[in-house]
Every structure is written in C-alpha cells, then in structure tokens.
Design a protein around this motif. Structure first.
Motif, PDB file in Angstrom:
ATOM      1  N   PHE A 326     -39.823   1.978  46.584  1.00  0.00           N
ATOM      2  CA  PHE A 326     -41.204   2.016  46.097  1.00  0.00           C
ATOM      3  C   PHE A 326     -42.082   0.950  46.738  1.00  0.00           C
ATOM      4  CE2 PHE A 326     -39.282   4.696  42.993  1.00  0.00           C
ATOM      5  CZ  PHE A 326     -40.292   5.542  42.591  1.00  0.00           C
ATOM      6  N   ASP A 327     -41.483   0.129  47.602  1.00  0.00           N
ATOM      7  CA  ASP A 327     -42.239  -0.955  48.246  1.00  0.00           C
ATOM      8  C   ASP A 327     -43.010  -1.759  47.196  1.00  0.00           C
ATOM      9  OD1 ASP A 327     -43.337  -2.631  50.107  1.00  0.00           O
ATOM     10  OD2 ASP A 327     -44.714  -1.154  50.960  1.00  0.00           O
ATOM     11  N   ILE A 328     -42.261  -2.257  46.199  1.00  0.00           N
ATOM     12  CA  ILE A 328     -42.894  -2.927  45.045  1.00  0.00           C
ATOM     13  C   ILE A 328     -43.624  -4.208  45.425  1.00  0.00           C
ATOM     14  CG2 ILE A 328     -41.230  -1.987  43.397  1.00  0.00           C
ATOM     15  CD1 ILE A 328     -40.058  -4.960  43.426  1.00  0.00           C
ATOM     16  N   TYR A 329     -43.337  -4.724  46.608  1.00  0.00           N
ATOM     17  CA  TYR A 329     -43.941  -6.005  47.005  1.00  0.00           C
ATOM     18  C   TYR A 329     -45.378  -5.802  47.484  1.00  0.00           C
ATOM     19  CZ  TYR A 329     -38.921  -6.269  47.027  1.00  0.00           C
ATOM     20  OH  TYR A 329     -37.608  -6.120  46.652  1.00  0.00           O
ATOM     21  N   ARG A 330     -45.620  -4.646  48.123  1.00  0.00           N
ATOM     22  CA  ARG A 330     -46.983  -4.345  48.597  1.00  0.00           C
ATOM     23  C   ARG A 330     -47.673  -3.272  47.766  1.00  0.00           C
ATOM     24  NH1 ARG A 330     -46.119  -3.056  54.860  1.00  0.00           N
ATOM     25  NH2 ARG A 330     -44.481  -1.779  53.896  1.00  0.00           N
ATOM     26  N   ARG A 331     -46.876  -2.452  47.028  1.00  0.00           N
ATOM     27  CA  ARG A 331     -47.449  -1.353  46.263  1.00  0.00           C
ATOM     28  C   ARG A 331     -47.010  -1.433  44.798  1.00  0.00           C
ATOM     29  NH1 ARG A 331     -48.146   3.218  49.681  1.00  0.00           N
ATOM     30  NH2 ARG A 331     -49.013   4.244  47.853  1.00  0.00           N
ATOM     31  N   PRO A 332     -47.328  -2.518  44.096  1.00  0.00           N
ATOM     32  CA  PRO A 332     -46.850  -2.664  42.710  1.00  0.00           C
ATOM     33  C   PRO A 332     -47.342  -1.567  41.780  1.00  0.00           C
ATOM     34  CG  PRO A 332     -48.523  -4.319  43.211  1.00  0.00           C
ATOM     35  CD  PRO A 332     -48.152  -3.671  44.507  1.00  0.00           C
ATOM     36  N   GLN A 333     -48.567  -1.061  42.004  1.00  0.00           N
ATOM     37  CA  GLN A 333     -49.131  -0.049  41.122  1.00  0.00           C
ATOM     38  C   GLN A 333     -48.341   1.245  41.169  1.00  0.00           C
ATOM     39  OE1 GLN A 333     -51.353  -0.423  38.812  1.00  0.00           O
ATOM     40  NE2 GLN A 333     -51.294   1.723  38.215  1.00  0.00           N
ATOM     41  N   ARG A 334     -47.822   1.577  42.341  1.00  0.00           N
ATOM     42  CA  ARG A 334     -47.066   2.827  42.487  1.00  0.00           C
ATOM     43  C   ARG A 334     -45.796   2.791  41.632  1.00  0.00           C
ATOM     44  NH1 ARG A 334     -45.630   5.054  48.402  1.00  0.00           N
ATOM     45  NH2 ARG A 334     -44.237   3.273  48.417  1.00  0.00           N
ATOM     46  N   PHE A 335     -45.143   1.623  41.565  1.00  0.00           N
ATOM     47  CA  PHE A 335     -43.928   1.506  40.746  1.00  0.00           C
ATOM     48  C   PHE A 335     -44.283   1.620  39.261  1.00  0.00           C
ATOM     49  CE2 PHE A 335     -40.217  -0.931  38.995  1.00  0.00           C
ATOM     50  CZ  PHE A 335     -39.251  -0.008  39.366  1.00  0.00           C
ATOM     51  N   GLU A 336     -45.431   1.066  38.869  1.00  0.00           N
ATOM     52  CA  GLU A 336     -45.893   1.208  37.475  1.00  0.00           C
ATOM     53  C   GLU A 336     -46.102   2.678  37.128  1.00  0.00           C
ATOM     54  OE1 GLU A 336     -46.600  -0.228  34.508  1.00  0.00           O
ATOM     55  OE2 GLU A 336     -45.464  -1.924  35.267  1.00  0.00           O
ATOM     56  N   GLU A 337     -46.672   3.428  38.072  1.00  0.00           N
ATOM     57  CA  GLU A 337     -46.915   4.848  37.829  1.00  0.00           C
ATOM     58  C   GLU A 337     -45.600   5.628  37.773  1.00  0.00           C
ATOM     59  OE1 GLU A 337     -49.747   5.962  40.843  1.00  0.00           O
ATOM     60  OE2 GLU A 337     -51.418   5.021  39.777  1.00  0.00           O
ATOM     61  N   PHE A 338     -44.622   5.216  38.560  1.00  0.00           N
ATOM     62  CA  PHE A 338     -43.296   5.828  38.488  1.00  0.00           C
ATOM     63  C   PHE A 338     -42.680   5.607  37.105  1.00  0.00           C
ATOM     64  CE2 PHE A 338     -38.714   4.698  38.743  1.00  0.00           C
ATOM     65  CZ  PHE A 338     -38.193   5.971  38.957  1.00  0.00           C
ATOM     66  N   ILE A 339     -42.762   4.391  36.611  1.00  0.00           N
ATOM     67  CA  ILE A 339     -42.228   4.081  35.281  1.00  0.00           C
ATOM     68  C   ILE A 339     -42.923   4.944  34.224  1.00  0.00           C
ATOM     69  CG2 ILE A 339     -42.089   2.282  33.498  1.00  0.00           C
ATOM     70  CD1 ILE A 339     -41.793   0.231  35.800  1.00  0.00           C
ATOM     71  N   ALA A 340     -44.245   5.078  34.354  1.00  0.00           N
ATOM     72  CA  ALA A 340     -45.005   5.901  33.397  1.00  0.00           C
ATOM     73  C   ALA A 340     -44.531   7.349  33.430  1.00  0.00           C
ATOM     74  CB  ALA A 340     -46.497   5.815  33.705  1.00  0.00           C
ATOM     75  N   ALA A 341     -44.338   7.893  34.635  1.00  0.00           N
ATOM     76  CA  ALA A 341     -43.890   9.289  34.763  1.00  0.00           C
ATOM     77  C   ALA A 341     -42.501   9.476  34.150  1.00  0.00           C
ATOM     78  CB  ALA A 341     -43.889   9.706  36.230  1.00  0.00           C
ATOM     79  N   CYS A 342     -41.622   8.497  34.365  1.00  0.00           N
ATOM     80  CA  CYS A 342     -40.279   8.577  33.768  1.00  0.00           C
ATOM     81  C   CYS A 342     -40.364   8.585  32.241  1.00  0.00           C
ATOM     82  CB  CYS A 342     -39.428   7.391  34.232  1.00  0.00           C
ATOM     83  SG  CYS A 342     -38.931   7.483  35.969  1.00  0.00           S
ATOM     84  N   GLU A 343     -41.247   7.739  31.714  1.00  0.00           N
ATOM     85  CA  GLU A 343     -41.386   7.689  30.255  1.00  0.00           C
ATOM     86  C   GLU A 343     -41.942   9.002  29.713  1.00  0.00           C
ATOM     87  OE1 GLU A 343     -43.175   4.921  26.646  1.00  0.00           O
ATOM     88  OE2 GLU A 343     -43.337   4.215  28.719  1.00  0.00           O
ATOM     89  N   MET A 344     -42.900   9.584  30.415  1.00  0.00           N
ATOM     90  CA  MET A 344     -43.439  10.874  29.977  1.00  0.00           C
ATOM     91  C   MET A 344     -42.348  11.949  30.018  1.00  0.00           C
ATOM     92  SD  MET A 344     -46.438   9.951  29.221  1.00  0.00           S
ATOM     93  CE  MET A 344     -45.729   8.316  28.952  1.00  0.00           C
ATOM     94  N   ASP A 345     -41.494  11.893  31.034  1.00  0.00           N
ATOM     95  CA  ASP A 345     -40.389  12.839  31.148  1.00  0.00           C
ATOM     96  C   ASP A 345     -39.428  12.686  29.971  1.00  0.00           C
ATOM     97  OD1 ASP A 345     -38.547  14.686  32.187  1.00  0.00           O
ATOM     98  OD2 ASP A 345     -37.531  13.159  33.373  1.00  0.00           O
ATOM     99  N   ALA A 346     -39.152  11.445  29.583  1.00  0.00           N
ATOM    100  CA  ALA A 346     -38.242  11.196  28.454  1.00  0.00           C
ATOM    101  C   ALA A 346     -38.844  11.670  27.135  1.00  0.00           C
ATOM    102  CB  ALA A 346     -37.918   9.708  28.380  1.00  0.00           C
ATOM    103  N   ARG A 347     -40.166  11.531  26.999  1.00  0.00           N
ATOM    104  CA  ARG A 347     -40.839  11.920  25.752  1.00  0.00           C
ATOM    105  C   ARG A 347     -41.143  13.416  25.692  1.00  0.00           C
ATOM    106  NH1 ARG A 347     -43.502   7.794  22.790  1.00  0.00           N
ATOM    107  NH2 ARG A 347     -43.278   5.707  23.676  1.00  0.00           N
ATOM    108  N   GLY A 348     -41.154  14.074  26.826  1.00  0.00           N
ATOM    109  CA  GLY A 348     -41.525  15.493  26.864  1.00  0.00           C
ATOM    110  C   GLY A 348     -40.366  16.404  26.490  1.00  0.00           C
ATOM    111  N   ARG A 349     -39.731  16.089  25.378  1.00  0.00           N
ATOM    112  CA  ARG A 349     -38.573  16.852  24.910  1.00  0.00           C
ATOM    113  C   ARG A 349     -38.723  17.087  23.419  1.00  0.00           C
ATOM    114  NH1 ARG A 349     -34.072  14.649  29.057  1.00  0.00           N
ATOM    115  NH2 ARG A 349     -35.565  13.722  30.516  1.00  0.00           N
ATOM    116  N   LYS A 350     -38.373  18.275  22.992  1.00  0.00           N
ATOM    117  CA  LYS A 350     -38.617  18.689  21.613  1.00  0.00           C
ATOM    118  C   LYS A 350     -37.980  17.730  20.610  1.00  0.00           C
ATOM    119  CE  LYS A 350     -38.377  22.806  18.695  1.00  0.00           C
ATOM    120  NZ  LYS A 350     -37.878  24.193  18.591  1.00  0.00           N
ATOM    121  N   GLY A 351     -38.823  17.164  19.746  1.00  0.00           N
ATOM    122  CA  GLY A 351     -38.352  16.256  18.714  1.00  0.00           C
ATOM    123  C   GLY A 351     -38.163  14.820  19.167  1.00  0.00           C
TER     124      GLY A 351
END
Length: 409
Positions: A326-351
């Motif tokens: 993710f090139d977190i040293y030069r692109r920190p925002q992109r890694f934040e957005e990845f974390i957000a997408a992962c969290e949405m994926d975890a929450r997007g499940r019934k119940g």
C-alpha cells in the motif's frame, strides 16, 4: 420572454429538500435577445446561456428528435414558438418535468406533483425509451429517494428493460456512464441503484461481473446472508451508512468479483477468489475509464481484504508485505481507505452489521510502528543504495515483531 425555474429545483422544493442547483428555461426568446441582455452562450448542441450576474444556466425552450444511437443521438430545435409544455415533455421523469414562475405558480402538465405524493418515479412519455442514459438516471434517483419510499413505476421499469435489451446501453460513452455510476454510489442508498439496474436487466449489460454474483452461495458460517450478490449490496449499504468516499464505495462494489468465477462444484468455498477477481476488476475499470485512485483501491482491496480480516493472525513478515503493497509511507490515506473497506466488508453480513472490527486499530498501529523507523541513523551508519533498502526493511520487520508481541500480551 417568460422565464421558469424547472426540474430538480422545483422537485426538491416540493419535497422539502434543500435546493442546490437551479435550472431555468426561457420561453419565447431568441439567441439574439439573450445576447442583448448580457447572457453568455455556453451550449455546444443547443442554446444554453449563463446569467450575466448569477452565472446560473438558462436554456431556451427546445424540442428534440431521435437521430442516432446513444445519449448523444438527438437533434434539438429551439425557437420562440416552442412552448413550456413541449420543453417539459422531453424530460425523463414526471417529477423532473415541472416548472414554476417567479411567483411559485406551478406548471405541471404531466402530473409530477401527483407522482411525488405517490412516491413514484414515472417516465413522462414513450420518448423515454430513446435515451439509454435514462436507465442509469432513474436507478440513481431510486437510490437518492429510497429513504423517502420512492419506487420505480412498473411501466417505467418495463421501458428500462426494453432499453436494456435493445443494445442502446452499449452506445453510452464510458465518461457518461461513469458520471452516473459515481453519483449514484454517493447517494444515501447506493445498493438500490444496483438493485434497480438488475431488475431491468441493465446490470448484466453494463456490469456482468457484478450481476454474476447473485445466486452464488458463500459459507454460512462467515456469511449468514449466503448469497454473494446480497452480501455485496450490504457492504455497499454499510459504506454509505458510514459516509465513506467514492474510492471506498467503488472498492466495496467490486471486492468479491472473483467469487463469480468459482465453479459450482466448489461452492460455497471460493479458493483464491482474491486473485481471480483482479482481471475482472481491471476490465470494469477500463470499461468505464474509472479514475486512477478508484481503480487502484479496488484492486488492492480485492487482493488483500482477507489479509485485513486476518490481521491479528498475520506473521510480522506478511504484515510488512501488506504495508509495503500500500506504500503506507507515501500514501497513508490509501491504507486508511483499505481499512475502511475491510470494515465495511465485515459489517455487510446479515445480523453482523454492528460487529466490532479490532483489526482496524491493529492495522493502524502496525502502520505507525513501521513508519517509526528512522532512516537518518541508518544513513549515518553508512548504509546506502540497495543495502540501505534492506536495512530499512529489517528494522521495520523488527518494529513489527515488537508491536505484535506488545499487542498480544
């Protein structure tokens, strides 16, 4: 010359929603009269002018005739003889075909106010079926007003189905399609946009890769909703609920495309779906000429989202590879957005919509640990070139080992 406020401004005022953009129609005027009043012409295809003071758009009343394929396949005619009713009938939905004068007197020849009250998205005339872009527009309005209870009128959905089967959707330019898709994804209920496209057959034409996810089962232990398409819609809904940016919403829509390629005899497991989906995502990105930031995040989320879910179990070396990707040293925002997408994926499940996601803070902490490695002391020790790169990597790995030990106590 008579001037009317038209379209969205009238619709949203009647709905009690904030009015942002205002469109005006001018009846009974010529181009020369508009220029004489100081209006500046901007329309390439038909006469549109900017007001000399407000800068708002004023269009001469016009009619249109189908003359070719696609969104641009129309011939327009503007003249002082064109009536307000003739101008309004060429619009897409009845709720967008109302006008009002400066006294807020409503002109509503196609019963838009009645459809507002009935919460219906209904086409104005059969000419609706001449413009393929309207399929996307109606689906977008459905996403915008779903919270108010709006649905697409059955007869309008039938016309949208007709358009989807006609081949006209293929005539849409990537730019016009992306403009509607990106706006729809930023609405309050973007999953409704996908549902409406699917209901009228447009999804399998525009995004067959997404359409293929419906009916594909997943392991119920991880996905109580089972259906991959239903899961994708839930993830998108969570992204909107949590006010995620377009990059994250686009990644959420495409993150599981690889599951559509799994042979039926392997269901409900989807081995290596993360990698299988990459070629499909590249195809969708190319088809709509998607902006680079959206393209990149969608590919990274698809490839690494299961790493995100397993973050607490990852070896320090695997964690370092993830951070480097993710090139977190030069692109920190992109890694934040990845974390957000992962969290949405975890929450997007019934119940499981309210489940906690400790992986998010763990990944942020890992990124901080890796970034904490200072380069200057290594330079002072004489490291340079490839050796410097290897030493930085060793130090970052050491920092991640220490972080993992500290957090697992």
């Amino acid at each position: 010359m008579r001037i009317y406020k038209v379209g969205g401004a009238v619709r949203d005022r009647l709905l009690g929603k904030p009015v942002t953009d205002i469109d005006w129609v001018v009846v009974g005027a010529t181009t020369e009269e508009m220029l004489a009043k100081g209006f500046r012409p901007v329309g390439a295809d038909f006469p549109v002018f900017l007001h000399p003071k407000s800068g708002e758009e004023y269009a001469l009343a016009r009619t249109e005739r189908k003359s070719g394929r696609g969104y641009g396949g129309f011939t327009f005619h503007a003249s002082p003889e064109v009536t307000l009713e003739e101008d309004l009938i060429r619009r897409d939905l009845t709720i967008n075909a109302m006008a009002e004068d400066d006294q807020q007197n409503l002109t509503d020849p196609y019963h838009g106010q009645r459809d507002l009250e009935a919460r219906l998205l209904r086409h104005v005339s059969p000419a609706f079926a001449e413009d393929p872009l309207r399929v996307l527009r109606v689906a977008r309005f459905a996403a915008r007003y779903a919270t108010l209870g709006f649905t697409v009128a059955p007869e309008t959905l039938a016309l949208m189905h007709q358009l989807s089967e006609s081949g006209e959707l293929e005539a849409l330019t990537p730019e016009r399609s992306w403009k509607e898709i990106s706006r729809a994804l930023m609405e309050d209920q973007p999953q409704v946009f996908v549902e409406v496209l699917r209901a009228c057959g447009a999804l399998k034409v525009l995004m067959p890769e997404v359409d293929a996810l419906f009916g594909v089962p997943q392991p119920p232990a991880h996905h109580p909703e089972i259906d991959t398409g239903a899961h994708t819609l839930s993830v998108l809904q969570q992204a909107a609920l949590h006010k995620q940016p377009l990059t994250v919403r686009w990644a959420c829509l495409l993150h599981d495309l690889g599951k559509g390629l799994t042979p039926e005899d392997e269901w409900p497991r989807h081995i290596a779906h993360e990698f299988k989906g990459l070629k499909l995502i590249k195809a969708v990105n190319e088809r709509f000429k998607v902006p680079k930031d959206c393209q990149e995040l969608a590919l990274l989320v698809a490839e690494y989202h299961t790493h995100g879910h397993r973050a607490l179990e990852l070896k320090p070396s695997t964690l370092l590879e993830l951070l480097q990707s993710f090139d977190i040293y030069r692109r920190p925002q992109r890694f934040e957005e990845f974390i957000a997408a992962c969290e949405m994926d975890a929450r997007g499940r019934k119940g499981l919509e309210e489940r906690s996601y400790p992986q998010a803070d763990y990944l942020r902490g890992a990124a901080t640990a890796a970034r904490s490695v200072a380069v200057q002391p290594l330079l002072e020790k004489g490291f340079k070139g490839p050796e410097l790169g290897e030493e930085i990597k060793r130090e970052r790995l050491k920092a991640l080992k220490a972080y993992k030990e500290a957090t697992s106590v």
